[in-house]
Write a protein that holds these residues in place. Sequence first.
Motif, PDB file in Angstrom:
ATOM      1  N   VAL A 490      17.487  16.278  23.336  1.00  7.63           N
ATOM      2  CA  VAL A 490      17.583  16.157  24.680  1.00  7.63           C
ATOM      3  C   VAL A 490      19.333  15.779  25.204  1.00  7.63           C
ATOM      4  O   VAL A 490      19.685  16.152  26.046  1.00  7.63           O
ATOM      5  CB  VAL A 490      16.613  15.051  25.298  1.00  7.63           C
ATOM      6  N   SER A 491      19.689  14.984  24.220  1.00  5.21           N
ATOM      7  CA  SER A 491      21.019  14.622  24.595  1.00  5.21           C
ATOM      8  C   SER A 491      22.167  15.801  24.504  1.00  5.21           C
ATOM      9  O   SER A 491      23.238  15.690  25.011  1.00  5.21           O
ATOM     10  CB  SER A 491      21.490  13.528  23.496  1.00  5.21           C
ATOM     11  N   LEU A 492      21.712  16.919  24.091  1.00  2.77           N
ATOM     12  CA  LEU A 492      22.399  18.156  24.040  1.00  2.77           C
ATOM     13  C   LEU A 492      22.432  18.708  25.293  1.00  2.77           C
ATOM     14  O   LEU A 492      23.127  19.769  25.471  1.00  2.77           O
ATOM     15  CB  LEU A 492      21.889  19.285  22.853  1.00  2.77           C
ATOM     16  N   GLY A 493      21.555  18.367  26.161  1.00  2.00           N
ATOM     17  CA  GLY A 493      21.725  18.737  27.558  1.00  2.00           C
ATOM     18  C   GLY A 493      20.242  19.717  27.951  1.00  2.00           C
ATOM     19  O   GLY A 493      20.376  20.341  28.981  1.00  2.00           O
ATOM     20  N   TYR A 494      19.264  19.391  27.193  1.00  2.00           N
ATOM     21  CA  TYR A 494      18.055  20.350  27.325  1.00  2.00           C
ATOM     22  C   TYR A 494      17.161  19.332  27.964  1.00  2.00           C
ATOM     23  O   TYR A 494      17.129  18.482  27.870  1.00  2.00           O
ATOM     24  CB  TYR A 494      17.504  20.758  26.088  1.00  2.00           C
ATOM     25  N   ASP A 495      16.133  20.026  28.749  1.00  2.80           N
ATOM     26  CA  ASP A 495      15.117  19.580  29.745  1.00  2.80           C
ATOM     27  C   ASP A 495      14.050  18.696  28.706  1.00  2.80           C
ATOM     28  O   ASP A 495      13.793  19.436  27.871  1.00  2.80           O
ATOM     29  CB  ASP A 495      14.220  20.230  30.557  1.00  2.80           C
ATOM     30  N   ARG A 496      13.752  17.501  28.858  1.00  2.00           N
ATOM     31  CA  ARG A 496      12.917  16.635  27.647  1.00  2.00           C
ATOM     32  C   ARG A 496      11.553  17.597  27.826  1.00  2.00           C
ATOM     33  O   ARG A 496      10.876  17.467  26.580  1.00  2.00           O
ATOM     34  CB  ARG A 496      12.827  15.406  28.269  1.00  2.00           C
ATOM     35  N   ASP A 497      10.986  17.698  28.777  1.00  2.65           N
ATOM     36  CA  ASP A 497       9.630  18.554  28.746  1.00  2.65           C
ATOM     37  C   ASP A 497       9.742  19.750  27.975  1.00  2.65           C
ATOM     38  O   ASP A 497       8.758  20.129  27.428  1.00  2.65           O
ATOM     39  CB  ASP A 497       9.275  18.541  30.180  1.00  2.65           C
ATOM     40  N   LEU A 498      10.565  20.456  28.373  1.00  4.50           N
ATOM     41  CA  LEU A 498      10.674  21.810  27.485  1.00  4.50           C
ATOM     42  C   LEU A 498      10.840  21.450  26.160  1.00  4.50           C
ATOM     43  O   LEU A 498      10.195  22.006  25.311  1.00  4.50           O
ATOM     44  CB  LEU A 498      12.022  22.526  28.216  1.00  4.50           C
ATOM     45  N   VAL A 499      11.855  20.649  25.556  1.00  2.00           N
ATOM     46  CA  VAL A 499      11.799  20.072  24.086  1.00  2.00           C
ATOM     47  C   VAL A 499      10.573  19.700  23.815  1.00  2.00           C
ATOM     48  O   VAL A 499      10.111  20.294  22.361  1.00  2.00           O
ATOM     49  CB  VAL A 499      13.218  19.232  24.051  1.00  2.00           C
ATOM     50  N   VAL A 500       9.834  18.766  24.418  1.00  5.83           N
ATOM     51  CA  VAL A 500       8.628  18.253  23.837  1.00  5.83           C
ATOM     52  C   VAL A 500       7.639  19.602  23.639  1.00  5.83           C
ATOM     53  O   VAL A 500       6.918  19.649  22.632  1.00  5.83           O
ATOM     54  CB  VAL A 500       8.149  17.284  24.772  1.00  5.83           C
ATOM     55  N   ASP A 501       7.573  20.535  24.676  1.00  4.56           N
ATOM     56  CA  ASP A 501       6.705  21.506  24.802  1.00  4.56           C
ATOM     57  C   ASP A 501       6.926  22.363  23.667  1.00  4.56           C
ATOM     58  O   ASP A 501       6.094  22.800  22.702  1.00  4.56           O
ATOM     59  CB  ASP A 501       6.926  22.191  25.943  1.00  4.56           C
ATOM     60  N   ILE A 502       8.148  22.621  23.259  1.00  2.00           N
ATOM     61  CA  ILE A 502       8.559  23.618  21.931  1.00  2.00           C
ATOM     62  C   ILE A 502       8.146  23.103  20.603  1.00  2.00           C
ATOM     63  O   ILE A 502       7.672  23.519  19.983  1.00  2.00           O
ATOM     64  CB  ILE A 502      10.129  24.072  22.156  1.00  2.00           C
ATOM     65  N   ALA A 503       8.519  21.579  20.469  1.00  2.00           N
ATOM     66  CA  ALA A 503       8.301  21.157  19.572  1.00  2.00           C
ATOM     67  C   ALA A 503       6.863  21.116  19.183  1.00  2.00           C
ATOM     68  O   ALA A 503       6.362  21.189  17.705  1.00  2.00           O
ATOM     69  CB  ALA A 503       8.877  19.405  19.532  1.00  2.00           C
ATOM     70  N   ARG A 504       5.987  20.831  20.120  1.00  2.29           N
ATOM     71  CA  ARG A 504       4.471  20.826  19.928  1.00  2.29           C
ATOM     72  C   ARG A 504       3.903  21.923  19.172  1.00  2.29           C
ATOM     73  O   ARG A 504       3.262  22.282  18.342  1.00  2.29           O
ATOM     74  CB  ARG A 504       3.750  20.318  21.231  1.00  2.29           C
ATOM     75  N   ARG A 505       4.479  23.236  20.091  1.00  2.00           N
ATOM     76  CA  ARG A 505       4.181  24.649  19.854  1.00  2.00           C
ATOM     77  C   ARG A 505       4.605  24.978  18.285  1.00  2.00           C
ATOM     78  O   ARG A 505       3.871  25.698  17.575  1.00  2.00           O
ATOM     79  CB  ARG A 505       4.594  25.430  20.702  1.00  2.00           C
ATOM     80  N   VAL A 506       5.832  24.433  17.890  1.00  2.00           N
ATOM     81  CA  VAL A 506       6.074  24.922  16.428  1.00  2.00           C
ATOM     82  C   VAL A 506       5.051  23.978  15.705  1.00  2.00           C
ATOM     83  O   VAL A 506       4.770  24.537  14.685  1.00  2.00           O
ATOM     84  CB  VAL A 506       7.530  24.268  16.144  1.00  2.00           C
ATOM     85  N   ASP A 507       5.001  22.668  16.032  1.00  2.00           N
ATOM     86  CA  ASP A 507       3.856  21.872  15.069  1.00  2.00           C
ATOM     87  C   ASP A 507       2.438  22.695  14.882  1.00  2.00           C
ATOM     88  O   ASP A 507       1.961  23.059  13.871  1.00  2.00           O
ATOM     89  CB  ASP A 507       3.998  20.463  15.465  1.00  2.00           C
ATOM     90  N   ARG A 508       2.087  23.109  16.187  1.00  2.00           N
ATOM     91  CA  ARG A 508       0.542  23.591  16.114  1.00  2.00           C
ATOM     92  C   ARG A 508       0.530  24.812  15.420  1.00  2.00           C
ATOM     93  O   ARG A 508      -0.508  25.305  15.030  1.00  2.00           O
ATOM     94  CB  ARG A 508       0.206  23.757  17.519  1.00  2.00           C
ATOM     95  N   ALA A 509       1.475  25.658  15.188  1.00  2.00           N
ATOM     96  CA  ALA A 509       1.482  26.825  14.754  1.00  2.00           C
ATOM     97  C   ALA A 509       1.684  26.879  13.256  1.00  2.00           C
ATOM     98  O   ALA A 509       1.762  28.180  12.720  1.00  2.00           O
ATOM     99  CB  ALA A 509       2.764  27.905  15.300  1.00  2.00           C
ATOM    100  N   GLU A 510       1.835  25.824  12.698  1.00  2.00           N
ATOM    101  CA  GLU A 510       1.884  25.867  11.096  1.00  2.00           C
ATOM    102  C   GLU A 510       1.091  26.662  10.286  1.00  2.00           C
ATOM    103  O   GLU A 510       1.321  27.216   9.406  1.00  2.00           O
ATOM    104  CB  GLU A 510       1.932  24.305  10.717  1.00  2.00           C
ATOM    105  N   TYR A 511      -0.423  26.186  10.824  1.00  2.00           N
ATOM    106  CA  TYR A 511      -1.526  27.002  10.073  1.00  2.00           C
ATOM    107  C   TYR A 511      -1.261  28.441   9.950  1.00  2.00           C
ATOM    108  O   TYR A 511      -1.908  29.064   9.250  1.00  2.00           O
ATOM    109  CB  TYR A 511      -2.814  26.613  10.715  1.00  2.00           C
TER     110      TYR A 511
END
Length: 542
Positions: A490-511
């Motif tokens: 987020v400190s790099l200038g990205y929207d927090r909600d967007l970053v959280v959503d992307i991180a969660r989708r990455v985690d959920r797709a591990e299977y």
Amino acid sequence: MYIALAQINPVVGDLHYNTEKILTYTEKAKSAGAELVVFPELTLTGYPPRDLLFCNKFLDAVEAGVEKLLPASRDIGILIGAPCRDAGKLYNAALLLHGGKVTGKQYKSLIPFYDVFDEQRYFTPARERNCIDFKGIKLGVTVCEDIWNDKDYWNQRRYDLDPVEEQVQKGAQLIVNLSASPYSYGKHRLRCDMLGKAAAKHGVGIIYVNQVGGNDHLLFDGSSCAVTRNGTVCLQLENFAEDFAFIDTRTLQEKTSDSCSVEDISWIYKALVIGTRDYLHKNGFHRAAVGLSGGIDSSITAAVAADALGPDNVIGVSMPSRYSSQGSKNDARDLARNLGIEYRVVPIENMFNAYVQVLNPDGTPLVDLAEENVQARIRGNILMYISNREGPMVLATGNKSEMAMGYSTLYGDMSGGLAVLADVPKVIVYELAEYINREREIIPRSVITKPPSAELRPGQKDEDSLPPYEILDAILKAYIEEIKSIDEIVSLGYDRDLVVDIARRVDRAEYKRQQAPPGLRVTSRAFGPGRRMPIAHRWHLE
């Protein structure tokens, strides 16, 4: 001393093939008047041999291979890499063969166990480091990781020991490094800089010989080199190709211009080509099948396959549905024609309609996720049918951005024996397209300019489900490759909600990812052995 650098592409476990290749290059070196020929790390077995090292018969065969090489060393020194048993332990060894016997031996000191490396599973670190005397020169022989721990170069060091420094203190006049250093984009420049700094710091020349080729998901660029005592690269071998060159040690004492080659997008392309070729050939395949959607990912995959295997050995299969645009169908046809590959059209409408009729209560399409994915699965089945009947390996076409977000279909577009672009972010996919088209149009311009779409429902676009790729790929790199926290991203200038959503989708797709075919590694952190995340867990960064 006149030294040959033999940058070869071994086959893991094929000891006969590797031994014969060593003998061939040794004869070439001898014929040219070389006094010593240097090969990569674990030359005899190929790298990485993994759990083959647990098999005693395999290690017996390695020792027999060394014995077979000894007669060739009567008139020339041969410096090879091989696993070596000693007092009940196994070592990653550099062996100097000369005069028909083993005259020098140095075990690897720094045994990596991070990222893609798991050598501590097999090898014991060297207890001591000594120079090897050869024809009046004290050689400081090191093995791969041994040269990557200079306390003055790295901000953080993985080991307390610096084998190079210790060997220089013991009088080494020349550092020789046998390496199997996997490639990731940007590593070549780093490697040249590191070797140059080490040479200048210690005032000794360095000869670095790296493996080349693809072994499973790992790609090795070669790029072997010689570095003068002043820190300049005076000899640079080819990248992603076997190569052979000579250096006079007197040259290592001179000031020269820097010959370190510059990385660009061509390195990634060549990495994918050699990785695809080696993966198929080393597994006994000579042909490939690619589903052609008319999109950029399948276009790049087909182009890589045609380069790797030859156009005559690639089958491009268009499988249009009711949602496939005429433009995409034309693009698939034109791509196949431009590449010179075989082109087939297998419409999936009847098969898709059968699913809709049977699985919907009144036979009316619902245009939901199940219907989207079944189209991808029908296509995967068609490709696997062709593979079973005719023998080509199916190449999956998904890129790293899609794989990261789970924007892929299990048993559908994820079907195949190799995922060529699994570690290539979407923005780099577009760079590869421009590189492929650098001399003439191979990938139709419309493929590059149209908005990406899976075409599994009317009017579908990737950006309906994903952020713009320029933003997505930057966040994915920070999260996956640089292992940054949500706050740091987020400190790099990205929207927090967007970053959280992307991180969660990455985690959920591990299977999903852990059921995917192997991918070719070209970034610093790829999905697979270099990123060992649990599938079932409840830890979230936010």
